[in-house]
Structure formats: structure tokens, C-alpha cells
Design a protein around this motif. Structure first.
Motif, PDB file in Angstrom:
ATOM      1  N   GLN A 118       0.832  -1.211   0.000  1.00  0.00           N
ATOM      2  CA  GLN A 118       0.000   0.000   0.000  1.00  0.00           C
ATOM      3  C   GLN A 118       0.865   1.260   0.000  1.00  0.00           C
ATOM      4  O   GLN A 118       0.571   2.247  -0.686  1.00  0.00           O
ATOM      5  N   LEU A 119       1.929   1.220   0.782  1.00  0.00           N
ATOM      6  CA  LEU A 119       2.841   2.365   0.895  1.00  0.00           C
ATOM      7  C   LEU A 119       3.505   2.663  -0.451  1.00  0.00           C
ATOM      8  O   LEU A 119       3.674   3.824  -0.843  1.00  0.00           O
ATOM      9  N   GLU A 120       3.876   1.600  -1.170  1.00  0.00           N
ATOM     10  CA  GLU A 120       4.543   1.772  -2.468  1.00  0.00           C
ATOM     11  C   GLU A 120       3.602   2.368  -3.506  1.00  0.00           C
ATOM     12  O   GLU A 120       4.034   3.046  -4.436  1.00  0.00           O
ATOM     13  N   LYS A 121       2.298   2.084  -3.369  1.00  0.00           N
ATOM     14  CA  LYS A 121       1.319   2.548  -4.354  1.00  0.00           C
ATOM     15  C   LYS A 121       0.863   3.990  -4.127  1.00  0.00           C
ATOM     16  O   LYS A 121       0.236   4.593  -4.994  1.00  0.00           O
ATOM     17  N   ILE A 122       1.165   4.537  -2.958  1.00  0.00           N
ATOM     18  CA  ILE A 122       0.714   5.906  -2.665  1.00  0.00           C
ATOM     19  C   ILE A 122       1.419   6.913  -3.575  1.00  0.00           C
ATOM     20  O   ILE A 122       2.650   6.911  -3.688  1.00  0.00           O
ATOM     21  N   VAL A 123       0.636   7.738  -4.232  1.00  0.00           N
ATOM     22  CA  VAL A 123       1.177   8.823  -5.057  1.00  0.00           C
ATOM     23  C   VAL A 123       1.235  10.076  -4.185  1.00  0.00           C
ATOM     24  O   VAL A 123       0.200  10.580  -3.740  1.00  0.00           O
ATOM     25  N   PRO A 124       2.449  10.579  -3.903  1.00  0.00           N
ATOM     26  CA  PRO A 124       2.557  11.742  -2.997  1.00  0.00           C
ATOM     27  C   PRO A 124       1.794  12.949  -3.535  1.00  0.00           C
ATOM     28  O   PRO A 124       1.838  13.252  -4.726  1.00  0.00           O
ATOM     29  N   ILE A 125       1.066  13.604  -2.646  1.00  0.00           N
ATOM     30  CA  ILE A 125       0.353  14.838  -3.012  1.00  0.00           C
ATOM     31  C   ILE A 125       1.345  15.988  -2.990  1.00  0.00           C
ATOM     32  O   ILE A 125       2.058  16.199  -2.005  1.00  0.00           O
ATOM     33  N   GLU A 126       1.405  16.713  -4.114  1.00  0.00           N
ATOM     34  CA  GLU A 126       2.291  17.880  -4.177  1.00  0.00           C
ATOM     35  C   GLU A 126       1.503  19.120  -3.796  1.00  0.00           C
ATOM     36  O   GLU A 126       0.335  19.267  -4.164  1.00  0.00           O
ATOM     37  N   ILE A 127       2.142  19.999  -3.070  1.00  0.00           N
ATOM     38  CA  ILE A 127       1.517  21.287  -2.754  1.00  0.00           C
ATOM     39  C   ILE A 127       2.412  22.401  -3.251  1.00  0.00           C
ATOM     40  O   ILE A 127       3.619  22.221  -3.430  1.00  0.00           O
ATOM     41  N   ASP A 128       1.791  23.534  -3.515  1.00  0.00           N
ATOM     42  CA  ASP A 128       2.559  24.690  -3.975  1.00  0.00           C
ATOM     43  C   ASP A 128       3.606  25.065  -2.942  1.00  0.00           C
ATOM     44  O   ASP A 128       3.438  24.816  -1.748  1.00  0.00           O
ATOM     45  N   GLU A 129       4.658  25.699  -3.443  1.00  0.00           N
ATOM     46  CA  GLU A 129       5.709  26.171  -2.539  1.00  0.00           C
ATOM     47  C   GLU A 129       5.100  27.054  -1.452  1.00  0.00           C
ATOM     48  O   GLU A 129       4.133  27.771  -1.677  1.00  0.00           O
ATOM     49  N   VAL A 130       5.664  26.995  -0.272  1.00  0.00           N
ATOM     50  CA  VAL A 130       5.108  27.726   0.871  1.00  0.00           C
ATOM     51  C   VAL A 130       4.879  29.182   0.511  1.00  0.00           C
ATOM     52  O   VAL A 130       5.749  29.850  -0.056  1.00  0.00           O
ATOM     53  N   ASP A 131       3.699  29.667   0.813  1.00  0.00           N
ATOM     54  CA  ASP A 131       3.289  31.040   0.481  1.00  0.00           C
ATOM     55  C   ASP A 131       3.840  32.004   1.522  1.00  0.00           C
ATOM     56  O   ASP A 131       3.436  31.990   2.677  1.00  0.00           O
ATOM     57  N   ASN A 132       4.779  32.852   1.069  1.00  0.00           N
ATOM     58  CA  ASN A 132       5.399  33.805   2.001  1.00  0.00           C
ATOM     59  C   ASN A 132       4.795  35.200   1.879  1.00  0.00           C
ATOM     60  O   ASN A 132       5.398  36.174   2.318  1.00  0.00           O
ATOM     61  N   SER A 133       3.625  35.297   1.244  1.00  0.00           N
ATOM     62  CA  SER A 133       3.053  36.626   1.030  1.00  0.00           C
ATOM     63  C   SER A 133       2.740  37.329   2.347  1.00  0.00           C
ATOM     64  O   SER A 133       2.616  38.546   2.402  1.00  0.00           O
ATOM     65  N   ALA A 134       2.586  36.548   3.427  1.00  0.00           N
ATOM     66  CA  ALA A 134       2.291  37.158   4.727  1.00  0.00           C
ATOM     67  C   ALA A 134       3.564  37.632   5.434  1.00  0.00           C
ATOM     68  O   ALA A 134       3.506  38.199   6.511  1.00  0.00           O
ATOM     69  N   LEU A 135       4.733  37.386   4.806  1.00  0.00           N
ATOM     70  CA  LEU A 135       5.994  37.789   5.418  1.00  0.00           C
ATOM     71  C   LEU A 135       6.042  39.312   5.552  1.00  0.00           C
ATOM     72  O   LEU A 135       5.707  40.036   4.623  1.00  0.00           O
ATOM     73  N   ARG A 136       6.434  39.786   6.702  1.00  0.00           N
ATOM     74  CA  ARG A 136       6.519  41.222   6.932  1.00  0.00           C
ATOM     75  C   ARG A 136       7.975  41.632   7.142  1.00  0.00           C
ATOM     76  O   ARG A 136       8.651  41.089   8.023  1.00  0.00           O
ATOM     77  N   LEU A 137       8.439  42.551   6.321  1.00  0.00           N
ATOM     78  CA  LEU A 137       9.784  43.093   6.477  1.00  0.00           C
ATOM     79  C   LEU A 137       9.683  44.493   7.066  1.00  0.00           C
ATOM     80  O   LEU A 137       8.761  45.237   6.746  1.00  0.00           O
ATOM     81  N   LYS A 138      10.630  44.834   7.894  1.00  0.00           N
ATOM     82  CA  LYS A 138      10.664  46.185   8.466  1.00  0.00           C
ATOM     83  C   LYS A 138      12.074  46.715   8.342  1.00  0.00           C
ATOM     84  O   LYS A 138      13.037  46.023   8.673  1.00  0.00           O
ATOM     85  N   PHE A 139      12.189  47.918   7.810  1.00  0.00           N
ATOM     86  CA  PHE A 139      13.508  48.524   7.684  1.00  0.00           C
ATOM     87  C   PHE A 139      14.127  48.682   9.075  1.00  0.00           C
ATOM     88  O   PHE A 139      13.433  49.019  10.042  1.00  0.00           O
ATOM     89  N   PRO A 140      15.441  48.448   9.196  1.00  0.00           N
ATOM     90  CA  PRO A 140      16.092  48.621  10.502  1.00  0.00           C
ATOM     91  C   PRO A 140      16.032  50.082  10.940  1.00  0.00           C
ATOM     92  O   PRO A 140      15.924  50.986  10.099  1.00  0.00           O
TER      93      PRO A 140
END
Length: 653
Positions: A296-318
Motif C-alpha cells: 500500500q505504501l509503495e502505491k501511494i502517489v505523494p500529493i504535491e503542494i505549492d511552494e510555501v506562500d510567504n506573502s504574509a511575510l513582513r519586512l521592516k527597515f532597521p
């Protein structure tokens, strides 16, 4: 129109996309989206026949014409601007030469009664009718309209193309493609070298065009205004969303959440199976169950997901030293190159904390004034930099100053201070340098990648005056969102030179408009400026733009002035007046829609007649030729009516 079936493209072990199928229909307006490197440009090359897929088929009818604008192309330097644009009508010009040759022959011959002369008359009549049917001399006016729409002046028409920068020469190539009016337009980043007014003109052109359009663009406002369908390349698949880009973003977010849930469930199932196998591997009584789990393990087709969404990343100038109250004071600043006055008598005061935009057509002096502020070039007048001002400057040439011996990660690690160092990988990922990309040496990066890296460096340096010259040219939408949020949260002052309306929207509170040797100050955001500045080129009729292009630009700078209030409120209007206004708007919208439907029907009929007349058996069908000429006249009249109705609707709105 174009049918794609089971398309697979492989460059390495992992395919760009596999077994993709979709159809491009007549009048489709498709946005092709996906992260950088997903294969968007490759797909456009396959659709136009420049590249072949690993497997699958692309079916295109023989009579379908395709126009393709790549991001980078070889440009000719031997002709003038107008001569280069005229190449789009090479068939028409050859036909004109044949007609003129036959006309000369008819004038020289005297054997009027001979069969050969009569055959020549008949041939001349057919060719002349065909020439008129294809537009005749009208193509010259069409060339002028298109070139002026893309920002050229009449005085540019006879200049050699070699005198223009790469961006302007790309506009010439775009003009040639648009003038050919192909059945399918494939556009790869068409707005990269256009100013706001030319982008708006292109939006209007594509809206009126009968062609199908497939475009790649990181200009969110442009693709929202042009497209009605979205194709996303993600995880080796092409997913078809039959909605505009903004609606696609919502649907994609929902789809990604479903992917994540399915992925988490699958990972839990895999862990449970592995735990069972490890626990009972050596128990004879469980041998059968263990083998079943392994299979069963060999037959499982891995589910792919989009690259992690970093749109919520917040940058602040020093943090940085507080600057004086007025970081920049311009008094009668001017700049000339020889006899050419770029601008003069520029007067404005920039207050601490203001975020402003420099806008206007290319070549009107935006980058020149930035260089004056930076002290890179001499100028006339007085330009004062305030107390404690520390400038962070980004321009395309800044990317060439990076240390080529360092890796991407080292370049950022050397300028990062404090807690931000713990988030370097997240920041690099948000600007498309995730994973192994961060270990690349600077010397192997492309120009666009270097620009992105220079942008990240700037975001981590302590400055209180930020000057950004076209910062979004090499950024995808996610990276632009991160940059926009960082500037919005920035405590200091910012000057942004950009043609990206969506990026500037909600970010700037003042707009400086460059044009005709003048710099005019406008209060409000970018859309306030677009709505309120005196009737700009983007809003003019074609005739007004043609007339304006004949005028020489004034070198007298205009003093600062604030525009009249935008869209004055109608709070005092009665309920009945508001209802009547709404009725007028609805009637106008209905009239515009009816006109658009009529234009679409005529364009379809013209296309059908084109196909018929291209066949020898219909070439002399005078009834069909007359219908074609009459339909073309009606189409011109209907287009004029559409322009008038659209202007009336805009005035009501």
C-alpha cells in the motif's frame, strides 16, 4: 482556435508540466501565471512554434495567424521608426507596388482593343479592389495611431531606430505585432517598457481587438483590466480558472488550503503505515499484514503542494537616525543636455515621512531628477538635502555593484543585523531565492536576479530616505506585495519612480507628473491623479493625441499646483436626482454593450469574408467584395460611435 492536448515539457529529471490539455478560444483573454521558472515563457514559445514539447500536440488551424512578443528579442537597426512599423503591412505594400506597376503599364499602352490589354484591365481592377479592401492608404494612419498610442511623437517617425533605447525599440516591435492584427496575440511581459499612459492605451486596444490574447505579466492592474480567464502553471500541472485574476487569487487560496489538508492527511496515513511496519516487522503472525502495508505504501502517489506562500511575510527597515523635517528642497532646478531642456524651474519641498511617486512618459526626466538628487550629475538651480538624511537608492545599475565572488546568502548575511538574520532564508524565499538558489554565486545571476538581490540588500540597510527607480520590473506579484508592505511600514521618506499602478495604489500620497519640460505636483494617490489631472493622453481621443504629437514640448516648467478636488460629493443631491443619474448610467452602459456586440459580429463576418476572398474562386466575387468594403465602413463608424458612447458613459460615472 488552438487546442493543446497532453502537453509534456521536460528539461531535467522533473518536467516543467506534464499531460496538460486546454483550448484557446476566439476572443479569450488569458492570463498565464505561476512562479518564476514554472514554464510560462516556455509555454508561449511552444504555442507560437518556436519550441517543441517533449510530447503532446498543439493543433492550430492553417489560416490562424499568431503574433508573439518575447521578453528579449533581436532588434533591427537599419531603418527609421515608421519604416520598421510599416513592415507589418508588407503584403499590402507589395500589392500597392503591383497596382502602381499595372497602372503605369495601362497608361503607356495604346492597344486598347487587344485581348491582352483587356486581361490587364481586368487584373488591375481585381488587384485594385483587393488593395482598397485591405485598407488601401488607410494603413499609414493606422501606423501613426499605434505608434502615438505607444508613446512616440511624430518627430520620432523619421528617426533611425538605432537612436532609441532597448525599451523604445521593444515598443516598435510591439507596434508591428499589433498592426498585423493576428488571430492570437502571445505577449510576454508587454508592460515592462511602457509608461502608465501607454499601458492604458494598450489595455484599450486589446479590449477592442478581435484577437485572442495570452499574456504573461506581473502588472496586476493590467491583467485585471485585460483578461477574463487564468491559466496557472503549478506543481507540474496547468490548472484552468475561467475567471479574472482577482477572482483566481481567491479560488487559488481555497484550493491551496484543500491541498494542505489532503497533504496532512496523507502524511498521517504514511506515518501510521510506517509505524505499523516497524512495530510488527519481525512478528510471524503479522507478516501478511506487514506485506500488505508495504505494498500500500509503495502505491501511494505523494500529493504535491505549492511552494510555501510567504506573502504574509513582513519586512521592516532597521531603525535609523531621524532626518530633518524637510529631507529634500528643490528650488528652480533644471537640467539640459546640450540644446535639449529635460526640465526647468522645478520647485517642491518633500516633508519627512511623505511617500511620493514620480510618473510620466519615458524620457521626460524622472530618472534624471533622481540622479540630480543623488548628486550623480550636474544641474541648474538649488537642491538641498536635509539634516541627518541617509539615502537608500535603488536603480537598475545598482545590481552591477554587487560583489560577484559572494553567494546570494552571503550577500544578504553581510548586511543583516540583529534578529533579522534568523529570517534570511524566509526573506530570500519571498524574493524567489529559496532553497538551492540562495547558494548561487552572484556572478552567475541574470540581470533580473541581480536586481532582486540588490533590492533585498536595500531593505536591510538603515536609511531614512528611500529612492526607488522602477523597483518592480523584475519582481513577481508576491515579491511586490512584500516590498509594498515594507515601504508602507517604513518610517522615513520615499520617492518611487514606477509605472505599476497597483503597486503605487495605497502607497503614495502625492504624485509628481513629468511632461513637456514641466513637473507638476498632485495631491492624492495614483488613481486620484489618473482621474483628476487635466485631460491626459490616456483619456484623449486618437485625433487629439495625433494633434498633440505635432506640438513641440514646452521647456517652461509649470509651478506647483494642487489639482481641483476629485469627484466632488453629491451629498446634497435629492433621492430623485440620484435615481435619475443611475438610470442614465444604466442606459449608457446598455448602449455601450450593444455597440460592442455589434462590433464583435461585424469583426466575425469580416474574418469569414477574409477567408473566402483568400480563395481563388472568390477573388473576383464583386458582390462579396462590395459587402466587405461596406462592412469595413460600418465597422469604422461603429468604432467611432463606441468611442463617443464610452466617453459619455465615463462622464456620467
Amino acid at each position: 482556435m488552438i487546442s493543446v492536448e497532453n502537453l509534456t515539457v521536460e528539461f531535467g529529471v522533473k518536467p516543467l508540466f506534464s499531460e496538460a490539455s486546454f483550448v484557446i478560444n476566439d476572443r479569450d483573454r488569458i492570463a498565464l501565471v505561476g512562479k518564476n521558472g514554472a514554464g510560462k515563457s516556455t509555454l508561449l514559445k511552444i504555442l507560437c512554434g518556436e519550441q517543441h514539447p517533449t510530447s503532446g500536440t498543439v493543433s492550430i488551424p492553417n489560416d490562424t495567424t499568431i503574433g508573439y512578443l518575447p521578453q528579449v528579442m533581436r532588434l533591427a537597426d537599419e531603418t527609421t521608426v515608421k519604416e520598421e512599423a510599416r513592415k507589418a503591412f508588407s503584403d499590402t505594400t507589395r500589392l500597392k507596388e503591383r497596382v502602381e506597376r499595372m497602372e503605369r503599364e495601362l497608361g503607356e499602352r495604346t492597344d486598347y482593343e487587344s485581348d491582352d490589354y483587356m486581361r490587364l484591365v481586368e487584373r488591375f481592377t481585381q488587384e485594385h479592389e483587393r488593395y482598397l479592401m485591405l485598407g488601401g492608404e488607410g494603413y499609414e494612419a493606422e501606423i501613426e495611431r499605434t505608434l502615438i498610442g505607444l508613446g512616440f511623437l511624430r518627430t520620432d517617425f523619421d528617426r533611425p531606430t538605432s537612436e532609441f533605447s532597448g525599451g523604445w525599440r521593444m515598443r516598435i516591435e510591439l507596434a508591428k505585432i499589433l498592426l498585423r492584427r493576428p488571430d492570437v496575440l502571445l505577449l510576454d511581459e508587454p508592460t515592462n517598457h511602457l509608461d502608465i499612459e501607454s499601458i492604458q492605451w494598450l489595455e484599450q486596444f486589446l479590449a477592442q481587438s478581435a484577437s485572442a490574447v495570452v499574456l504573461v505579466s506581473h502588472d496586476r492592474a493590467f491583467i485585471n483590466n485585460v483578461t477574463n480567464r487564468t491559466l496557472e502553471i503549478s506543481c507540474g500541472q496547468i490548472i484552468d480558472y475561467r475567471v479574472k485574476y482577482n477572482e483566481y487569487v481567491v479560488l487559488r487560496r481555497e484550493r491551496r488550503e484543500q491541498q494542505l489538508r489532503a497533504y496532512e492527511n496523507q502524511q498521517k496515513e504514511i506515518q501510521d503505515m510506517r509505524a505499523f511496519i516497524e512495530r510488527f516487522r519481525y512478528q510471524a503472525t503479522k507478516a501478511v499484514q506487514v506485506q500488505q502495508k508495504i505494498k500500500q505504501l509503495e502505491k501511494i502517489v505523494p500529493i504535491e503542494i505549492d511552494e510555501v506562500d510567504n506573502s504574509a511575510l513582513r519586512l521592516k527597515f532597521p531603525p535609523c537616525l531621524r532626518s530633518g523635517d524637510y529631507p529634500i528642497i528643490c528650488e528652480d532646478v533644471g537640467k539640459a543636455y546640450g540644446h535639449h531642456q529635460v526640465f526647468s524651474d522645478v520647485n517642491f519641498i518633500l516633508k519627512r515621512g511623505e511617500k511620493v511617486a514620480f510618473v510620466g512618459k519615458n524620457g521626460e526626466g524622472k530618472s534624471t531628477l533622481v540622479k540630480c538628487i543623488m548628486g550623480e550629475i550636474p544641474f541648474d538651480g538649488t537642491l538641498k538635502i536635509g539634516h541627518n538624511v541617509q539615502i537608500g537608492y535603488f536603480a537598475q545599475n545598482q545590481a552591477q555593484l554587487l560583489d560577484e565572488s559572494l553567494t546570494v546568502f552571503q550577500t544578504i548575511d553581510y548586511v543583516a543585523k540583529g534578529d533579522i538574520r534568523l529570517r534570511i532564508n524566509d526573506i530570500l524565499g519571498a524574493f524567489m531565492f529559496g532553497g538551492e538558489e540562495s547558494e548561487k554565486k552572484v556572478k552567475v545571476l541574470s540581470g533580473g536576479e541581480r536586481s532582486r538581490l540588490a533590492m533585498i540588500r536595500l531593505l536591510l540597510e538603515p536609511v531614512n530616505l528611500l529612492i526607488l527607480d522602477e523597483p518592480t520590473n523584475h519582481l513577481d506579484m508576491q515579491s511586490k506585495d512584500v516590498l509594498k508592505e515594507a515601504i508602507r511600514a517604513f518610517d522615513g521618506t520615499a520617492i518611487i519612480v514606477s509605472h505599476d499602478r497597483e503597486f503605487l495604489d495605497g502607497l503614495v500620497t502625492k504624485v509628481f507628473e513629468f511632461g513637456g519640460g514641466r513637473v507638476r505636483e498632485h495631491l492624492g494617490g495614483i488613481y486620484d491623479w489618473l482621474r483628476s489631472h487635466p485631460k491626459g493622453e490616456a483619456d484623449m481621443t486618437i485625433d487629439e493625441r495625433l494633434a498633440m504629437s505635432n506640438q513641440q514640448p514646452s521647456v517652461k516648467a509649470m509651478p506647483q499646483q494642487s489639482p481641483s478636488p476629485v469627484g466632488e460629493g453629491r451629498g446634497g443631491a435629492s433621492y430623485a436626482e440620484r435615481k435619475e443619474q443611475q438610470k442614465k448610467v444604466k442606459r449608457a452602459e446598455k448602449a455601450v454593450k450593444a455597440c460592442e456586440d455589434k462590433i464583435a459580429q461585424m469583426e466575425v463576418r469580416i474574418k469569414d469574408m477574409d477567408r473566402l476572398l483568400s480563395k481563388p474562386e472568390h477573388a473576383t466575387d464583386m458582390k462579396l467584395i462590395e459587402e466587405y468594403a461596406q462592412t469595413m465602413r460600418q465597422l469604422d463608424e461603429e468604432n467611432d460611435r463606441w468611442m463617443q458612447l464610452s466617453e459619455e458613459l465615463e462622464a456620467l460615472q
